[in-house]
Write a protein that holds these residues in place. Structure first.
Motif, PDB file in Angstrom:
ATOM      1  N   ILE A 105     -28.899  20.654 -32.981  1.00 21.21           N
ATOM      2  CA  ILE A 105     -29.672  20.840 -31.714  1.00 21.21           C
ATOM      3  C   ILE A 105     -28.715  21.027 -30.535  1.00 21.21           C
ATOM      4  CG2 ILE A 105     -30.407  19.032 -30.100  1.00 21.21           C
ATOM      5  CD1 ILE A 105     -32.093  17.852 -31.944  1.00 21.21           C
ATOM      6  N   ALA A 106     -27.208  20.719 -30.882  1.00 24.23           N
ATOM      7  CA  ALA A 106     -26.429  20.931 -29.873  1.00 24.23           C
ATOM      8  C   ALA A 106     -25.993  22.452 -29.680  1.00 24.23           C
ATOM      9  CB  ALA A 106     -25.210  20.437 -29.995  1.00 24.23           C
ATOM     10  N   ALA A 107     -26.167  23.168 -30.793  1.00 19.27           N
ATOM     11  CA  ALA A 107     -25.976  24.542 -31.014  1.00 19.27           C
ATOM     12  C   ALA A 107     -24.587  25.129 -30.506  1.00 19.27           C
ATOM     13  CB  ALA A 107     -26.896  25.371 -30.225  1.00 19.27           C
ATOM     14  N   SER A 108     -23.386  24.265 -30.480  1.00 20.54           N
ATOM     15  CA  SER A 108     -22.319  24.473 -30.243  1.00 20.54           C
ATOM     16  C   SER A 108     -21.168  23.886 -31.336  1.00 20.54           C
ATOM     17  CB  SER A 108     -22.076  23.752 -28.894  1.00 20.54           C
ATOM     18  OG  SER A 108     -20.696  23.616 -28.539  1.00 20.54           O
ATOM     19  N   PRO A 109     -20.404  24.708 -31.883  1.00 19.83           N
ATOM     20  CA  PRO A 109     -19.396  23.995 -32.750  1.00 19.83           C
ATOM     21  C   PRO A 109     -18.525  23.214 -32.023  1.00 19.83           C
ATOM     22  CG  PRO A 109     -19.619  26.550 -32.967  1.00 19.83           C
ATOM     23  CD  PRO A 109     -20.409  26.218 -31.763  1.00 19.83           C
ATOM     24  N   ALA A 110     -18.411  23.232 -30.613  1.00 15.62           N
ATOM     25  CA  ALA A 110     -17.391  22.400 -30.081  1.00 15.62           C
ATOM     26  C   ALA A 110     -17.936  21.147 -30.093  1.00 15.62           C
ATOM     27  CB  ALA A 110     -17.053  22.916 -28.611  1.00 15.62           C
ATOM     28  N   MET A 111     -19.233  20.938 -30.252  1.00 15.34           N
ATOM     29  CA  MET A 111     -19.738  19.445 -30.043  1.00 15.34           C
ATOM     30  C   MET A 111     -19.792  18.862 -31.414  1.00 15.34           C
ATOM     31  SD  MET A 111     -21.339  18.430 -27.238  1.00 15.34           S
ATOM     32  CE  MET A 111     -22.197  17.113 -28.202  1.00 15.34           C
ATOM     33  N   ILE A 112     -19.055  19.182 -32.569  1.00 15.07           N
ATOM     34  CA  ILE A 112     -19.172  18.738 -33.651  1.00 15.07           C
ATOM     35  C   ILE A 112     -18.296  17.470 -33.892  1.00 15.07           C
ATOM     36  CG2 ILE A 112     -18.775  19.006 -36.281  1.00 15.07           C
ATOM     37  CD1 ILE A 112     -19.870  21.731 -36.105  1.00 15.07           C
ATOM     38  N   ALA A 113     -17.163  17.542 -33.264  1.00 14.44           N
ATOM     39  CA  ALA A 113     -15.990  16.610 -33.058  1.00 14.44           C
ATOM     40  C   ALA A 113     -16.556  15.489 -32.366  1.00 14.44           C
ATOM     41  CB  ALA A 113     -14.683  17.243 -32.561  1.00 14.44           C
ATOM     42  N   LEU A 114     -17.222  15.649 -31.231  1.00 16.32           N
ATOM     43  CA  LEU A 114     -17.611  14.779 -30.098  1.00 16.32           C
ATOM     44  C   LEU A 114     -18.562  13.834 -31.082  1.00 16.32           C
ATOM     45  CD1 LEU A 114     -16.117  16.377 -28.299  1.00 16.32           C
ATOM     46  CD2 LEU A 114     -18.162  15.949 -26.682  1.00 16.32           C
ATOM     47  N   LEU A 115     -19.707  14.436 -31.792  1.00 13.32           N
ATOM     48  CA  LEU A 115     -20.650  14.033 -32.501  1.00 13.32           C
ATOM     49  C   LEU A 115     -20.165  12.864 -33.851  1.00 13.32           C
ATOM     50  CD1 LEU A 115     -23.173  16.758 -32.859  1.00 13.32           C
ATOM     51  CD2 LEU A 115     -23.570  14.505 -31.193  1.00 13.32           C
ATOM     52  N   CYS A 116     -19.068  13.654 -34.282  1.00 13.98           N
ATOM     53  CA  CYS A 116     -18.241  12.530 -35.593  1.00 13.98           C
ATOM     54  C   CYS A 116     -18.008  11.313 -34.915  1.00 13.98           C
ATOM     55  CB  CYS A 116     -17.548  13.515 -35.911  1.00 13.98           C
ATOM     56  SG  CYS A 116     -17.975  14.879 -37.351  1.00 13.98           S
ATOM     57  N   VAL A 117     -17.119  11.586 -33.675  1.00 13.34           N
ATOM     58  CA  VAL A 117     -16.476  10.076 -33.118  1.00 13.34           C
ATOM     59  C   VAL A 117     -17.517   9.530 -32.547  1.00 13.34           C
ATOM     60  CG1 VAL A 117     -15.217   9.476 -31.383  1.00 13.34           C
ATOM     61  CG2 VAL A 117     -14.586  11.371 -32.491  1.00 13.34           C
ATOM     62  N   ALA A 118     -18.860  10.144 -32.129  1.00 10.69           N
ATOM     63  CA  ALA A 118     -19.858   9.260 -31.322  1.00 10.69           C
ATOM     64  C   ALA A 118     -20.435   8.645 -32.379  1.00 10.69           C
ATOM     65  CB  ALA A 118     -20.584  10.040 -30.628  1.00 10.69           C
ATOM     66  N   SER A 119     -20.509   9.072 -33.624  1.00 12.89           N
ATOM     67  CA  SER A 119     -21.207   8.360 -34.684  1.00 12.89           C
ATOM     68  C   SER A 119     -21.004   7.008 -35.141  1.00 12.89           C
ATOM     69  CB  SER A 119     -21.256   9.357 -36.007  1.00 12.89           C
ATOM     70  OG  SER A 119     -20.077   9.555 -36.836  1.00 12.89           O
ATOM     71  N   LEU A 120     -19.459   6.749 -35.067  1.00  8.66           N
ATOM     72  CA  LEU A 120     -18.731   5.760 -35.534  1.00  8.66           C
ATOM     73  C   LEU A 120     -19.158   4.287 -34.901  1.00  8.66           C
ATOM     74  CD1 LEU A 120     -15.267   7.377 -35.949  1.00  8.66           C
ATOM     75  CD2 LEU A 120     -16.948   7.014 -37.493  1.00  8.66           C
ATOM     76  N   PRO A 121     -19.184   4.330 -33.521  1.00  9.23           N
ATOM     77  CA  PRO A 121     -19.767   2.998 -32.967  1.00  9.23           C
ATOM     78  C   PRO A 121     -20.972   2.915 -33.104  1.00  9.23           C
ATOM     79  CG  PRO A 121     -19.042   4.730 -31.131  1.00  9.23           C
ATOM     80  CD  PRO A 121     -18.523   5.204 -32.540  1.00  9.23           C
ATOM     81  N   ALA A 122     -21.868   3.927 -32.947  1.00  6.85           N
ATOM     82  CA  ALA A 122     -23.176   4.157 -33.445  1.00  6.85           C
ATOM     83  C   ALA A 122     -23.690   3.284 -34.492  1.00  6.85           C
ATOM     84  CB  ALA A 122     -23.891   5.335 -33.226  1.00  6.85           C
ATOM     85  N   TRP A 123     -22.822   3.574 -35.574  1.00  9.07           N
ATOM     86  CA  TRP A 123     -22.929   3.176 -37.067  1.00  9.07           C
ATOM     87  C   TRP A 123     -22.691   1.739 -37.221  1.00  9.07           C
ATOM     88  CZ3 TRP A 123     -25.259   4.627 -41.342  1.00  9.07           C
ATOM     89  CH2 TRP A 123     -25.055   4.062 -42.426  1.00  9.07           C
ATOM     90  N   LEU A 124     -21.640   1.242 -36.371  1.00  8.58           N
ATOM     91  CA  LEU A 124     -21.259  -0.222 -36.273  1.00  8.58           C
ATOM     92  C   LEU A 124     -22.560  -1.093 -35.855  1.00  8.58           C
ATOM     93  CD1 LEU A 124     -17.588  -0.169 -35.068  1.00  8.58           C
ATOM     94  CD2 LEU A 124     -18.234  -0.522 -37.317  1.00  8.58           C
ATOM     95  N   ILE A 125     -23.129  -0.345 -34.799  1.00 10.18           N
ATOM     96  CA  ILE A 125     -24.498  -1.207 -34.308  1.00 10.18           C
ATOM     97  C   ILE A 125     -25.548  -1.350 -35.214  1.00 10.18           C
ATOM     98  CG2 ILE A 125     -26.134  -0.772 -32.647  1.00 10.18           C
ATOM     99  CD1 ILE A 125     -24.176   0.486 -30.516  1.00 10.18           C
ATOM    100  N   VAL A 126     -25.790   0.152 -36.027  1.00 13.36           N
ATOM    101  CA  VAL A 126     -26.796  -0.273 -36.950  1.00 13.36           C
ATOM    102  C   VAL A 126     -26.747  -0.661 -38.357  1.00 13.36           C
ATOM    103  CG1 VAL A 126     -27.745   1.828 -35.659  1.00 13.36           C
ATOM    104  CG2 VAL A 126     -26.610   2.388 -37.922  1.00 13.36           C
TER     105      VAL A 126
END
Length: 429
Positions: free
Chosen positions: A392-413
């Protein structure tokens, strides 16, 4: 003097499968991949044609607005009646309760497949907030397992299951990458000879064949036309982390509601009570949320993104909340469909809401991070969530951000209810 030589220590690296073992798997994988994609395309085409009749041709002929509140309520109630009749009367009853079924699973009996596909087609055409993924994967697994064991009885049944699963995921997303990620997650903890890539070889051939067939015939796309983020900064990282965490918490609402809503519908026991009532509730939700909150959500999500900036924060909050409730109701009352596509819509609406509230946030960061968090909450499929958000982001530069963002989100769920129940109707965690 003779010396004793200690036997060589066993190698810790996995034994590579020889080419003569892998090559015979190519043809069955190609056949399954193409066939799985054709079934997906065929069901999608039929449902879209029927959708046009129900939501455009028929109301036009009657002089009624196709997306008037009255028509949405009537149409979704009628869809509940139609699907209820299929589940009640058609042999196999359109398969098991979808609330306790994830992607894949044990092969169904071939006699179940026609009813399952018919119920899924009616669900998709009728405007219900479910996608095609679960029924199509289940149907392809059943057919591949049944026909494959007849054609090549020497191959284990599990081979046909993995080929059909991978092929359908590749067809659904239009790329074998999604199938590779799901397979790696599924196979990583399973014992087996050879390396992980040896075991993934044939399923990836099937996924590639399914993806290419879909791309050639249907051209699927998750591209929302969002502005591309080329050089993310610290502010973008902070926004991604916060939005993904907030969307994950929002998605957990669906998991907590699911067993209670499912239990309430199933106290009615009969499909001709559960489905029509569920359709009526969905019609009322559709009247509240508007036509964008109907159907599986892929095309509606694109329309939502195209109007970004024109929606008020109240409207976006309504879209996200109504879609979440519609997804829970549709999955609870017995409609046959998958939960990933409508979950992506709910996540996208939540992301656009975040961007409307804090306009400095880049739209691609807001939407992709929210989709990531919402999918993590509802599916617990980490790789699929990351992959869908990145597409959806259609940007390789977003992949690193999403990987980091997934970590606190995973702790929540993690450890909390997801949008799937066990066979006793209890929330899975």
């Amino acid at each position: 003097m003779a010396t004793d030589h200690a036997p060589p220590a066993p190698s810790s690296s996995p034994v590579e499968a020889p080419v003569r073992v892998l090559l015979p798997q190519v043809l069955p994988a190609l056949v399954v991949g193409v066939a799985a994609s054709l079934l997906f395309i065929g069901i999608s085409y039929l449902s879209e044609e029927f959708q046009d009749v129900l939501w455009h041709d028929l109301p036009d002929a009657l002089g009624i607005g196709g997306y008037s509140s009255l028509w949405m309520i009537a149409m979704l109630t009628a869809s509940g009646i139609a699907v209820g009749l299929v589940i009640w009367k058609v042999p196999g009853h359109a398969g098991p309760d979808p609330a306790s079924e994830g992607l894949g699973g044990a092969p169904l009996a071939p006699a179940v497949v026609p009813g399952l596909l018919l119920a899924s087609t009616l669900t998709l055409a009728g405007g219900v907030s479910l996608g095609p993924e679960n029924p199509i994967i289940a149907a392809n697994i059943a057919l591949a397992y049944w026909l494959g064991r007849k054609a090549q009885p020497s191959l284990p049944g599990a081979v046909w299951v993995s080929l059909a699963s991978a092929a359908t995921i590749g067809a659904l997303f239009g790329t074998p990458v999604a199938a590779a990620l799901v397979l790696s997650e599924a196979l990583a903890g399973q014992p087996g000879r050879g390396s992980l890539w040896d075991r993934m070889f044939a399923p990836l051939v099937a996924a590639g064949a399914g993806a290419v067939t879909t791309q050639l015939l249907a051209e699927p796309s998750f591209d929302l036309g969002l502005p591309v983020l080329d050089s993310p900064g610290f502010g973008d990282l902070l926004a991604a982390v916060v939005i993904a965490a907030a969307a994950a918490a929002f998605g957990l609402v669906a998991g907590y509601l699911f067993p209670y809503v499912h239990g309430a519908f199933h106290r009615l026991r009969h499909p001709m009570l559960m489905l029509p009532l569920g359709g009526l509730v969905l019609g009322l939700l559709g009247a509240l949320g508007g036509p964008l909150t109907l159907f599986k959500g892929l095309e509606q999500m694109k329309e939502l993104a195209e109007g970004a900036g024109g929606w008020s924060s109240g409207e976006l909050a309504k879209f996200a909340a109504v879609k979440l409730l519609a997804l829970v109701v549709a999955a609870s009352c017995g409609f046959r469909g998958g939960r990933i596509f409508p979950a992506v819509f709910a996540g996208a609406a939540f992301g656009l809401l975040a961007q409307a509230l804090v306009t400095e946030v880049h739209p691609a960061v807001a939407v992709s991070s929210a989709v990531l968090g919402f999918l993590l909450a509802t599916t617990r499929q980490g790789w699929i969530s990351l992959f869908t958000a990145a597409v959806i982001a259609a940007s390789p530069a977003m992949i690193a951000l999403l990987c980091v963002a997934s970590l606190p989100a995973w702790l929540i769920v993690t450890g909390r209810p997801q949008l799937e129940l066990d066979h006793e109707g209890k929330a899975m965690r």
